[in-house]
Design an enzyme around this catalytic site. Structure first.
Site, PDB file in Angstrom:
ATOM      1  CB  SER A   1      -0.893   0.014   1.233  1.00 42.12           C
ATOM      2  OG  SER A   1      -1.378   1.324   1.440  1.00 42.12           O
TER       3      SER A   1
ATOM      4  CG  HIS B   1      -3.827  -1.694  -1.540  1.00 41.18           C
ATOM      5  ND1 HIS B   1      -4.925  -2.480  -1.824  1.00 41.18           N
ATOM      6  CD2 HIS B   1      -4.219  -0.876  -0.533  1.00 41.18           C
ATOM      7  CE1 HIS B   1      -5.926  -2.165  -1.012  1.00 41.18           C
ATOM      8  NE2 HIS B   1      -5.521  -1.186  -0.217  1.00 41.18           N
TER       9      HIS B   1
ATOM     10  CG  ASP C   1      -5.067   2.358   0.846  1.00 38.34           C
ATOM     11  OD1 ASP C   1      -6.034   1.576   0.767  1.00 38.34           O
ATOM     12  OD2 ASP C   1      -3.947   2.018   1.259  1.00 38.34           O
TER      13      ASP C   1
ATOM     14  CG  MET D   1      -8.404   7.026   2.454  1.00 37.68           C
ATOM     15  SD  MET D   1      -7.668   7.009   4.097  1.00 37.68           S
ATOM     16  CE  MET D   1      -6.730   5.481   4.013  1.00 37.68           C
TER      17      MET D   1
ATOM     18  CG  HIS E   1      -9.089  -0.039  -0.444  1.00 37.69           C
ATOM     19  ND1 HIS E   1      -8.512  -0.201   0.799  1.00 37.69           N
ATOM     20  CD2 HIS E   1     -10.432  -0.109  -0.227  1.00 37.69           C
ATOM     21  CE1 HIS E   1      -9.456  -0.359   1.712  1.00 37.69           C
ATOM     22  NE2 HIS E   1     -10.636  -0.294   1.119  1.00 37.69           N
TER      23      HIS E   1
ATOM     24  CG  MET F   1     -11.227   3.003   2.086  1.00 34.84           C
ATOM     25  SD  MET F   1      -9.662   3.003   2.995  1.00 34.84           S
ATOM     26  CE  MET F   1      -8.540   3.148   1.609  1.00 34.84           C
TER      27      MET F   1
ATOM     28  CG  MET G   1     -11.452  -2.910   5.166  1.00 38.23           C
ATOM     29  SD  MET G   1      -9.940  -2.367   4.364  1.00 38.23           S
ATOM     30  CE  MET G   1      -9.081  -1.502   5.684  1.00 38.23           C
TER      31      MET G   1
ATOM     32  N   GLY H   1      -8.982   3.936   7.077  1.00 38.41           N
ATOM     33  CA  GLY H   1      -8.704   5.355   7.301  1.00 38.41           C
ATOM     34  C   GLY H   1      -7.230   5.683   7.491  1.00 38.41           C
ATOM     35  CG  PHE H   2      -5.795   6.935  10.026  1.00 37.13           C
ATOM     36  CD1 PHE H   2      -5.244   8.168   9.683  1.00 37.13           C
ATOM     37  CD2 PHE H   2      -7.114   6.887  10.463  1.00 37.13           C
ATOM     38  CE1 PHE H   2      -5.991   9.337   9.790  1.00 37.13           C
ATOM     39  CE2 PHE H   2      -7.867   8.050  10.573  1.00 37.13           C
ATOM     40  CZ  PHE H   2      -7.304   9.281  10.242  1.00 37.13           C
ATOM     41  N   GLY H   3      -2.974   4.063   7.950  1.00 32.77           N
ATOM     42  CA  GLY H   3      -1.993   2.992   7.976  1.00 32.77           C
ATOM     43  C   GLY H   3      -1.464   2.810   9.385  1.00 32.77           C
ATOM     44  N   GLY H   4      -0.710   1.732   9.583  1.00 27.03           N
ATOM     45  CA  GLY H   4      -0.008   1.541  10.848  1.00 27.03           C
ATOM     46  C   GLY H   4      -0.865   1.117  12.033  1.00 27.03           C
TER      47      GLY H   4
ATOM     48  CG  ASP I   1      -6.034  -2.897   3.230  1.00 25.03           C
ATOM     49  OD1 ASP I   1      -4.939  -2.620   3.757  1.00 25.03           O
ATOM     50  OD2 ASP I   1      -6.705  -2.071   2.595  1.00 25.03           O
ATOM     51  N   GLY I   2      -4.724  -4.293   6.320  1.00 21.56           N
ATOM     52  CA  GLY I   2      -4.667  -3.630   7.623  1.00 21.56           C
ATOM     53  C   GLY I   2      -3.867  -4.427   8.631  1.00 21.56           C
ATOM     54  N   GLY I   3      -2.732  -3.885   9.046  1.00 20.38           N
ATOM     55  CA  GLY I   3      -1.934  -4.507  10.096  1.00 20.38           C
ATOM     56  C   GLY I   3      -1.231  -5.785   9.674  1.00 20.38           C
TER      57      GLY I   3
ATOM     58  N   GLY J   1       1.277  -1.930   4.094  1.00 16.12           N
ATOM     59  CA  GLY J   1       1.710  -0.545   3.931  1.00 16.12           C
ATOM     60  C   GLY J   1       2.939  -0.251   4.767  1.00 16.12           C
ATOM     61  CB  SER J   2       3.353   0.597   8.352  1.00 20.18           C
ATOM     62  OG  SER J   2       2.459  -0.384   8.813  1.00 20.18           O
TER      63      SER J   2
HETATM   64  C1  DX5 Z   1      -6.211   1.541   5.630  1.00 22.96           C
HETATM   65  C2  DX5 Z   1      -5.779   1.216   4.211  1.00 22.96           C
HETATM   66  C3  DX5 Z   1      -4.672   0.252   4.171  1.00 22.96           C
HETATM   67  C4  DX5 Z   1      -3.404   0.757   4.829  1.00 22.96           C
HETATM   68  C5  DX5 Z   1      -2.659  -0.429   5.341  1.00 22.96           C
HETATM   69  O1  DX5 Z   1      -7.435   2.173   5.628  1.00 22.96           O
HETATM   70  O2  DX5 Z   1      -6.850   0.669   3.475  1.00 22.96           O
HETATM   71  O3  DX5 Z   1      -4.402  -0.181   2.839  1.00 22.96           O
HETATM   72  O4  DX5 Z   1      -2.572   1.477   3.993  1.00 22.96           O
HETATM   73  O5  DX5 Z   1      -1.587   0.029   6.091  1.00 22.96           O
HETATM   74  P1  DX5 Z   1      -0.862  -0.951   7.124  1.00 22.96           P
HETATM   75  O6  DX5 Z   1      -0.339  -2.110   6.351  1.00 22.96           O
HETATM   76  O7  DX5 Z   1       0.199  -0.081   7.702  1.00 22.96           O
HETATM   77  O8  DX5 Z   1      -1.916  -1.374   8.121  1.00 22.96           O
HETATM   78 ZN    ZN Z   2      -6.361  -0.308   1.531  1.00 21.49          ZN
END
Ligand code: DX5
Ligand code: ZN
Length: 214
Positions: free
Chosen positions: A6, A29, A31, A33, A62, A64, A132, A137-140, A170-172, A192-193
Site C-alpha cells: 500500500s 495497492h 488507497d 480516501m 481501494h 474508501m 478489512m 482510514g489510516f496505515g499503521g 488489508d490492515g496490520g 503498507g507500513s
Molecule cells: C487503511 C488502508 C490500508 C493501509 C494499510 O485504511 O486501506 O491499505 O494502507 O496500512 P498498514 O499495512 O500499515 O496497516
Molecule cells: Zn487499503
C-alpha cells in the site's frame, strides 16, 4: 499468493522511485480516501492516473469514498482493478457490471463489522473480496484478530461460488500477522507500513513472501 504494497505509507514527494522500489510485488495497492467515508483524505483520480503512468506494476485501487457508483468506473478507466466499499454503494450490481464491461477487475470491500453473508450472491461476478482487518482510514494500525472468522467464511463462500476470486486482507499485515491471515484463507496481502516504514521495501516484500512460503 500475492503481496500488494500500500502506497499510503510511501513518500508522496518521490513516487516514481517509490513505485520502482516495489517492482517485485504483485500489484500496487492505492488507497483513495475522501474525508467523508473515512476520516482521512489522501489523493484523487488525476493523481492516481499520473502515478499509474510511472508504475511498473498494475494498480489495485481501494476506494474508501462516498458515491462509488459514480467514481469506481472512472478509476477503472486507467487502473486494472478497482475495489469499492459495499457500505457506501447504492447499486453494487451496476458498478460491478460496468467495470467488467470495461474489461477491468472489480472487488467489494468490507469494514471489520460488515458481514459477508448478505453479499454472497455478488461473489460469482467479483474478481476480489477485500476483508478489512483494521477500521479503514489510516496505515499503521493493529491487525484485528476478531475478523479471522469472517476471512474463513469468505474463503468458504469463494471456494463454492467463484474459486478464481481473490481474497484480500488489508490492515496490520506484517511478519507477525501474515500467517494468521493466510491460515484463515486469504491469498492476497496488502502491507503498507510493513513495506515502506523500513529502509528497503524490496527486502520487506521478500521477507513477507518467505513467510508465506515457509
Ligand atoms: C487503511 C488502508 C490500508 C493501509 C494499510 O485504511 O486501506 O491499505 O494502507 O496500512 P498498514 O499495512 O500499515 O496497516
Ligand atoms: Zn487499503
Amino acid at each position: 499468493m500475492r503481496i500488494n504494497p500500500s502506497i499510503l505509507s510511501a513518500d508522496f514527494s518521490d513516487m516514481a522511485n517509490q513505485l520502482a522500489s516495489i517492482a517485485s510485488a504483485d500489484m500496487v495497492h492505492v488507497d483513495v480516501m475522501d474525508s467523508h467515508f473515512v476520516p482521512n483524505l489522501t489523493f484523487g483520480l488525476p493523481v492516481v492516473n499520473n502515478w499509474k503512468k510511472v508504475s511498473p506494476l498494475d494498480f489495485d485501487v481501494h476506494l474508501m469514498i462516498d458515491d462509488p457508483d459514480h467514481w469506481a468506473p472512472r478509476y477503472a478507466e486507467e487502473s486494472e482493478m478497482v475495489t469499492f466499499h459495499i457500505e457506501s454503494a447504492k447499486q453494487p450490481e451496476k458498478i460491478i457490471e460496468k467495470i467488467r464491461e470495461m474489461g477491468k477487475r472489480v472487488g467489494i470491500a468490507l469494514k471489520p463489522n460488515t458481514p459477508i453473508d448478505p453479499y454472497r450472491e455478488l461473489i460469482p461476478n467479483l474478481d476480489q473480496v477485500l476483508v478489512m482487518t483494521v477500521e479503514p482510514g489510516f496505515g499503521g494500525q493493529k491487525f484485528m484478530i476478531e475478523v479471522l472468522p469472517k476471512i474463513r467464511q469468505a474463503r468458504e463462500l469463494i471456494d463454492s461460488e467463484n474459486p478464481s476470486c481473490y481474497l484480500q486482507v488489508d490492515g496490520g499485515i506484517n511478519l507477525e500477522t501474515i500467517d494468521m491471515a493466510k491460515e484463515a484463507g486469504a491469498d492476497t496481502f496488502v502491507a503498507g507500513s510493513a513495506v515502506f516504514d523500513g529502509i528497503d521495501p524490496a527486502k520487506a516484500i521478500e521477507g513477507l513472501r518467505a513467510r508465506l512460503n515457509g
